[in-house]
Design an enzyme around this catalytic site. Structure first.
Site, PDB file in Angstrom:
ATOM      1  CD  GLU A  53     -74.851 -78.047  -9.419  1.00  0.00           C
ATOM      2  OE1 GLU A  53     -75.011 -77.707  -8.212  1.00  0.00           O
ATOM      3  OE2 GLU A  53     -75.431 -76.909 -10.313  1.00  0.00           O
ATOM      4  CB  CYS A  80     -71.435 -66.611 -11.605  1.00  0.00           C
ATOM      5  SG  CYS A  80     -71.464 -68.178 -12.395  1.00  0.00           S
TER       6      CYS A  80
END
EC number: 1.17.7.4
Length: 316
Positions: A131, A17
């Site tokens: 994250e 991505c």
């Protein structure tokens, strides 16, 4: 001996991505600008092949900032870091570059904005994932409550049910997250959500592509790392979409050929941190065993690009 025929459905979008692309580019540009070694706090992205490639060029991967010398540049991984990490780097007068994905940074800004408005934060995410640690670390310890499942929503203890907001990890299962958000909204009708969904475009697109190919295939392989949240979610999505055999493989050498005996259709995709070279490796492995016809199945076109930080665009 004649090879049996096999239709290989190649899901698209798949693989890198824009956030992963940018993070890898940041490490490569830092090595060009400052020369090796350049330190990287945590794996830049969750893929052994990528990490090993950067290590060979002179990147040194560490878990904590304490392991880095003051006089060498350090890069923070694409998953984001708690606020205390850049604060410590600044205090030590280190050169540091933040490779946090801009879509993760958006969640960080959101969490801070809600906290400034007096709202307690609930984060939907996986405990211990970098994250989640980074996002929860944007606010003082204890100010962000973590929920991982619908069951967690029933037991979470909040300060004031009328002053709540939620954010999510960007790499979750879209369907699972919808159920958790619905449970939060049912228990806390006043809870404030993000302006725009936190689950990133790449996670959503890869899951939609898997939903399109999974029902057609006898088996589906996800090329990705076992510590990659978005890759593991793709396996779950494939199973739910009706594929009888869905597996995560890091490399073609991990394919279980015995489990695939008798198949005539297979689908292949890749998590957002898996390079296309590994997908090609898997296709070549199937071509050695079968007479393969590759059929691309594209459900979206991605043209997102993120700029690297200014410090890397300036001359040394």
């Amino acid at each position: 001996m004649k090879k049996p025929p096999l239709t290989l459905y190649l899901a698209a979008p798949r693989g890198f991505c824009a956030g992963v692309d940018r993070a890898i580019k940041i490490v490569e540009m830092a090595l060009q600008k400052w020369g090796p070694p350049v330190y990287v706090r945590h794996e830049i992205v969750h893929n052994k092949f990528v990490v090993d490639g950067l290590r060979a060029k002179g990147a040194v991967f560490v878990e904590e900032l304490q392991e880095c010398p003051d006089d060498r540049p350090v890069i923070f991984s694409a998953h984001g870091v708690p606020k205390s990490v850049p604060a410590e780097a600044a205090q030590r007068e280190m050169i540091y570059v933040d490779a946090t994905c801009p879509l993760v940074s958006k969640v960080h800004v959101e969490a801070q904005r809600h906290a400034d408005a007096g709202l307690q934060m609930i984060m939907i995410g996986h405990k211990g994932h970098p994250e989640t640690v980074g996002t929860m670390g944007q606010l003082p310890e204890g100010d962000v409550l973590l929920v991982e499942t619908v069951d967690d929503v029933a037991t979470v203890q909040v300060r004031d049910p009328d002053k709540l907001a939620f954010v999510t990890q960007t790499t979750l299962s879209v369907d699972d997250t919808k159920d958790i958000i619905a449970a939060l909204q049912a228990r806390f009708p006043a809870i404030v959500g993000p302006h725009k969904e936190d689950i990133c475009y790449a996670t959503t697109n890869r899951q939609e592509a898997v939903k399109a190919v999974a029902p057609k295939a006898d088996a589906l392989l996800v090329v990705g790392a076992p510590n990659s949240s978005n890759s593991r979610r793709l396996v779950e999505v494939a199973s739910r979409a009706g594929c009888q055999y869905a597996q995560l493989v890091q490399r073609a050498t991990e394919i279980d050929w015995r489990a695939l005996e008798g198949i005539s259709t297979v689908a292949v995709t890749a998590g957002a941190s898996a390079p296309e070279v590994l997908v090609n490796e898997v296709i070549e492995a199937f071509s050695a065993h079968y007479d393969v016809t590759v059929e691309p199945v594209e459900t979206a076109v991605e043209n997102v690009e993120f700029k690297v930080p200014r410090v890397l665009r300036q001359p040394a």
